[in-house]
Motif scaffolding. Structure first.
Motif, PDB file in Angstrom:
ATOM      1  N   ASP A 156      -1.889  43.103   8.880  1.00  0.00           N
ATOM      2  CA  ASP A 156      -3.020  42.255   8.499  1.00  0.00           C
ATOM      3  C   ASP A 156      -4.312  43.017   8.754  1.00  0.00           C
ATOM      4  O   ASP A 156      -4.704  43.232   9.912  1.00  0.00           O
ATOM      5  CB  ASP A 156      -3.006  40.949   9.292  1.00  0.00           C
ATOM      6  CG  ASP A 156      -1.862  40.037   8.871  1.00  0.00           C
ATOM      7  OD1 ASP A 156      -1.409  40.154   7.719  1.00  0.00           O
ATOM      8  OD2 ASP A 156      -1.438  39.212   9.694  1.00  0.00           O
ATOM      9  N   LEU A 157      -4.978  43.419   7.685  1.00  0.00           N
ATOM     10  CA  LEU A 157      -6.161  44.284   7.773  1.00  0.00           C
ATOM     11  C   LEU A 157      -7.432  43.505   7.459  1.00  0.00           C
ATOM     12  O   LEU A 157      -7.562  42.902   6.395  1.00  0.00           O
ATOM     13  CB  LEU A 157      -6.015  45.455   6.800  1.00  0.00           C
ATOM     14  CG  LEU A 157      -7.236  46.363   6.608  1.00  0.00           C
ATOM     15  CD1 LEU A 157      -7.645  47.008   7.928  1.00  0.00           C
ATOM     16  CD2 LEU A 157      -6.939  47.427   5.557  1.00  0.00           C
ATOM     17  N   LEU A 158      -8.382  43.560   8.405  1.00  0.00           N
ATOM     18  CA  LEU A 158      -9.730  43.047   8.178  1.00  0.00           C
ATOM     19  C   LEU A 158     -10.639  44.249   7.976  1.00  0.00           C
ATOM     20  O   LEU A 158     -10.742  45.108   8.847  1.00  0.00           O
ATOM     21  CB  LEU A 158     -10.221  42.229   9.373  1.00  0.00           C
ATOM     22  CG  LEU A 158      -9.378  41.014   9.774  1.00  0.00           C
ATOM     23  CD1 LEU A 158      -9.996  40.323  10.987  1.00  0.00           C
ATOM     24  CD2 LEU A 158      -9.238  40.042   8.610  1.00  0.00           C
ATOM     25  N   LEU A 159     -11.295  44.319   6.845  1.00  0.00           N
ATOM     26  CA  LEU A 159     -12.144  45.470   6.506  1.00  0.00           C
ATOM     27  C   LEU A 159     -13.581  45.201   6.913  1.00  0.00           C
ATOM     28  O   LEU A 159     -14.150  44.171   6.557  1.00  0.00           O
ATOM     29  CB  LEU A 159     -12.064  45.741   5.003  1.00  0.00           C
ATOM     30  CG  LEU A 159     -12.843  46.956   4.490  1.00  0.00           C
ATOM     31  CD1 LEU A 159     -12.293  48.253   5.093  1.00  0.00           C
ATOM     32  CD2 LEU A 159     -12.793  47.014   2.969  1.00  0.00           C
ATOM     33  N   GLY A 160     -14.172  46.156   7.649  1.00  0.00           N
ATOM     34  CA  GLY A 160     -15.522  45.964   8.154  1.00  0.00           C
ATOM     35  C   GLY A 160     -16.538  46.965   7.649  1.00  0.00           C
ATOM     36  O   GLY A 160     -17.598  47.146   8.262  1.00  0.00           O
ATOM     37  N   PHE A 161     -16.270  47.627   6.533  1.00  0.00           N
ATOM     38  CA  PHE A 161     -17.234  48.593   5.983  1.00  0.00           C
ATOM     39  C   PHE A 161     -16.994  48.755   4.487  1.00  0.00           C
ATOM     40  O   PHE A 161     -15.948  48.371   3.953  1.00  0.00           O
ATOM     41  CB  PHE A 161     -17.096  49.958   6.673  1.00  0.00           C
ATOM     42  CG  PHE A 161     -15.816  50.681   6.329  1.00  0.00           C
ATOM     43  CD1 PHE A 161     -15.768  51.588   5.276  1.00  0.00           C
ATOM     44  CD2 PHE A 161     -14.650  50.459   7.059  1.00  0.00           C
ATOM     45  CE1 PHE A 161     -14.589  52.255   4.941  1.00  0.00           C
ATOM     46  CE2 PHE A 161     -13.472  51.125   6.746  1.00  0.00           C
ATOM     47  CZ  PHE A 161     -13.442  52.015   5.685  1.00  0.00           C
ATOM     48  N   GLY A 162     -17.982  49.342   3.809  1.00  0.00           N
ATOM     49  CA  GLY A 162     -17.802  49.763   2.430  1.00  0.00           C
ATOM     50  C   GLY A 162     -17.885  48.692   1.367  1.00  0.00           C
ATOM     51  O   GLY A 162     -17.593  48.952   0.201  1.00  0.00           O
ATOM     52  N   PHE A 163     -18.312  47.488   1.718  1.00  0.00           N
ATOM     53  CA  PHE A 163     -18.388  46.431   0.702  1.00  0.00           C
ATOM     54  C   PHE A 163     -19.764  45.766   0.711  1.00  0.00           C
ATOM     55  O   PHE A 163     -20.504  45.812   1.697  1.00  0.00           O
ATOM     56  CB  PHE A 163     -17.293  45.381   0.920  1.00  0.00           C
ATOM     57  CG  PHE A 163     -17.329  44.708   2.270  1.00  0.00           C
ATOM     58  CD1 PHE A 163     -18.182  43.640   2.517  1.00  0.00           C
ATOM     59  CD2 PHE A 163     -16.504  45.141   3.298  1.00  0.00           C
ATOM     60  CE1 PHE A 163     -18.225  43.030   3.761  1.00  0.00           C
ATOM     61  CE2 PHE A 163     -16.528  44.531   4.545  1.00  0.00           C
ATOM     62  CZ  PHE A 163     -17.396  43.472   4.776  1.00  0.00           C
ATOM     63  N   ASP A 164     -20.086  45.176  -0.412  1.00  0.00           N
ATOM     64  CA  ASP A 164     -21.279  44.346  -0.533  1.00  0.00           C
ATOM     65  C   ASP A 164     -20.956  43.219  -1.499  1.00  0.00           C
ATOM     66  O   ASP A 164     -19.805  43.070  -1.925  1.00  0.00           O
ATOM     67  CB  ASP A 164     -22.496  45.165  -0.986  1.00  0.00           C
ATOM     68  CG  ASP A 164     -22.245  45.911  -2.299  1.00  0.00           C
ATOM     69  OD1 ASP A 164     -21.402  45.457  -3.105  1.00  0.00           O
ATOM     70  OD2 ASP A 164     -22.889  46.949  -2.520  1.00  0.00           O
ATOM     71  N   GLU A 165     -21.971  42.449  -1.866  1.00  0.00           N
ATOM     72  CA  GLU A 165     -21.703  41.299  -2.744  1.00  0.00           C
ATOM     73  C   GLU A 165     -21.260  41.717  -4.139  1.00  0.00           C
ATOM     74  O   GLU A 165     -20.660  40.922  -4.874  1.00  0.00           O
ATOM     75  CB  GLU A 165     -22.933  40.388  -2.824  1.00  0.00           C
ATOM     76  CG  GLU A 165     -24.111  40.932  -3.618  1.00  0.00           C
ATOM     77  CD  GLU A 165     -25.021  41.854  -2.799  1.00  0.00           C
ATOM     78  OE1 GLU A 165     -26.110  42.171  -3.297  1.00  0.00           O
ATOM     79  OE2 GLU A 165     -24.617  42.248  -1.677  1.00  0.00           O
ATOM     80  N   LYS A 166     -21.509  42.977  -4.508  1.00  0.00           N
ATOM     81  CA  LYS A 166     -21.155  43.439  -5.848  1.00  0.00           C
ATOM     82  C   LYS A 166     -19.708  43.894  -5.974  1.00  0.00           C
ATOM     83  O   LYS A 166     -19.100  43.760  -7.038  1.00  0.00           O
ATOM     84  CB  LYS A 166     -22.092  44.581  -6.270  1.00  0.00           C
ATOM     85  CG  LYS A 166     -23.554  44.160  -6.373  1.00  0.00           C
ATOM     86  CD  LYS A 166     -24.436  45.350  -6.719  1.00  0.00           C
ATOM     87  CE  LYS A 166     -25.901  44.943  -6.769  1.00  0.00           C
ATOM     88  NZ  LYS A 166     -26.781  46.112  -7.047  1.00  0.00           N
ATOM     89  N   ASN A 167     -19.146  44.439  -4.893  1.00  0.00           N
ATOM     90  CA  ASN A 167     -17.785  44.990  -5.009  1.00  0.00           C
ATOM     91  C   ASN A 167     -16.731  44.261  -4.185  1.00  0.00           C
ATOM     92  O   ASN A 167     -15.545  44.591  -4.257  1.00  0.00           O
ATOM     93  CB  ASN A 167     -17.782  46.484  -4.636  1.00  0.00           C
ATOM     94  CG  ASN A 167     -17.999  46.726  -3.145  1.00  0.00           C
ATOM     95  OD1 ASN A 167     -18.299  45.813  -2.388  1.00  0.00           O
ATOM     96  ND2 ASN A 167     -17.867  47.977  -2.731  1.00  0.00           N
ATOM     97  N   ILE A 168     -17.139  43.262  -3.394  1.00  0.00           N
ATOM     98  CA  ILE A 168     -16.205  42.654  -2.464  1.00  0.00           C
ATOM     99  C   ILE A 168     -15.022  41.983  -3.167  1.00  0.00           C
ATOM    100  O   ILE A 168     -13.876  42.133  -2.742  1.00  0.00           O
ATOM    101  CB  ILE A 168     -16.926  41.649  -1.523  1.00  0.00           C
ATOM    102  CG1 ILE A 168     -15.937  41.063  -0.515  1.00  0.00           C
ATOM    103  CG2 ILE A 168     -17.618  40.549  -2.305  1.00  0.00           C
ATOM    104  CD1 ILE A 168     -15.264  42.065   0.356  1.00  0.00           C
ATOM    105  N   GLU A 169     -15.254  41.271  -4.240  1.00  0.00           N
ATOM    106  CA  GLU A 169     -14.152  40.573  -4.905  1.00  0.00           C
ATOM    107  C   GLU A 169     -13.163  41.558  -5.524  1.00  0.00           C
ATOM    108  O   GLU A 169     -11.941  41.339  -5.479  1.00  0.00           O
ATOM    109  CB  GLU A 169     -14.689  39.606  -5.950  1.00  0.00           C
ATOM    110  CG  GLU A 169     -15.462  38.444  -5.335  1.00  0.00           C
ATOM    111  CD  GLU A 169     -15.910  37.428  -6.363  1.00  0.00           C
ATOM    112  OE1 GLU A 169     -15.200  36.426  -6.553  1.00  0.00           O
ATOM    113  OE2 GLU A 169     -16.967  37.651  -6.981  1.00  0.00           O
ATOM    114  N   ARG A 170     -13.671  42.654  -6.059  1.00  0.00           N
ATOM    115  CA  ARG A 170     -12.789  43.672  -6.621  1.00  0.00           C
ATOM    116  C   ARG A 170     -11.939  44.319  -5.523  1.00  0.00           C
ATOM    117  O   ARG A 170     -10.732  44.531  -5.699  1.00  0.00           O
ATOM    118  CB  ARG A 170     -13.612  44.736  -7.348  1.00  0.00           C
ATOM    119  CG  ARG A 170     -12.759  45.797  -8.048  1.00  0.00           C
ATOM    120  CD  ARG A 170     -13.596  46.781  -8.831  1.00  0.00           C
ATOM    121  NE  ARG A 170     -14.374  47.666  -7.983  1.00  0.00           N
ATOM    122  CZ  ARG A 170     -15.684  47.565  -7.784  1.00  0.00           C
ATOM    123  NH1 ARG A 170     -16.388  46.606  -8.378  1.00  0.00           N
ATOM    124  NH2 ARG A 170     -16.326  48.416  -6.999  1.00  0.00           N
TER     125      ARG A 170
END
Length: 209
Positions: A156-170
């Motif tokens: 179970d991975l929670l990601l805490g970097f590399g995303f913003d509102e533009k790419n998070i859903e992808r």
């Protein structure tokens, strides 16, 4: 209302952050319980904040405290469901406690993911979530994307970097991570908080009724 994915918020130390995130239906809210941490929350402050909240679970966050000290500290608090730690050696000492466990790992480069890929199976076997952060701005390259996908397939991975509102859903669709983790912060002054970055992502993830 709900969010499209599992969300953990770390470093909560004020009621403004806590009430906003609770109102956005985040899943986990983390509080630092180490005195030398700038986001430290005392037992009194923790109770004052959480008395206003409902519908989520709380994470006791530690960086380097020994498991014995962690469990002793938690006797001063009521309401925590999870412990987050950063030392691999401490996980076996806490796995038989009554708390769910989160292992926070901070990377600085792509190669750091290789060790985690091997360790992910151990985390899964012990029902430990992985909270993966980066110690600097780290772009999710195609190579990192693939490794995140492979790790997410094993634990179970929670990601805490590399995303913003533009790419998070992808990213959520393509990597199948369990969810994301984000950090709160200090109030500008009591009751006044800049929510812009946090709010942009949470509002993107909001499921409309």
């Amino acid at each position: 209302m709900a969010l499209k994915t599992f969300v953990k918020i770390s470093n909560v130390n004020n009621l403004s952050d806590a009430r906003y995130c609770s109102g956005m239906y985040v899943d986990l809210m983390g509080f630092s319980l180490e005195n030398d941490n700038e986001y430290f929350v005392s037992p009194t402050a923790f109770k004052e904040i959480t008395d206003w909240l409902s519908g989520l679970e709380y994470v006791a966050e530690f960086s380097n405290s020994h498991p014995a000290q962690i469990l002793e500290t938690l006797t001063q608090y009521e309401g925590f469901s999870f412990i987050q730690i950063e030392e691999k050696l401490h996980l076996p000492m806490l796995k038989n406690s009554s708390y769910g466990l989160i292992f926070k790992s901070t990377i600085s480069k792509e190669a750091d993911l290789d060790d985690l890929l091997d360790y992910a199976i151990t985390l899964k076997e012990n029902k430990v979530m992985l909270n993966l952060e980066a110690d600097k701005a780290l772009e999710i390259t195609p190579e990192i994307h693939e490794k995140l996908k492979n790790i997410a397939a094993k634990c179970d991975l929670l990601l805490g970097f590399g995303f913003d509102e533009k790419n998070i859903e992808r990213l959520l669709d393509q990597t199948r991570i369990k969810g994301i983790s984000m950090k709160a912060g200090h109030e500008i002054r009591p009751g006044i908080k800049d929510f812009d970055e946090l709010a942009d992502i949470l509002e993107t993830l909001e499921i409309e009724d």
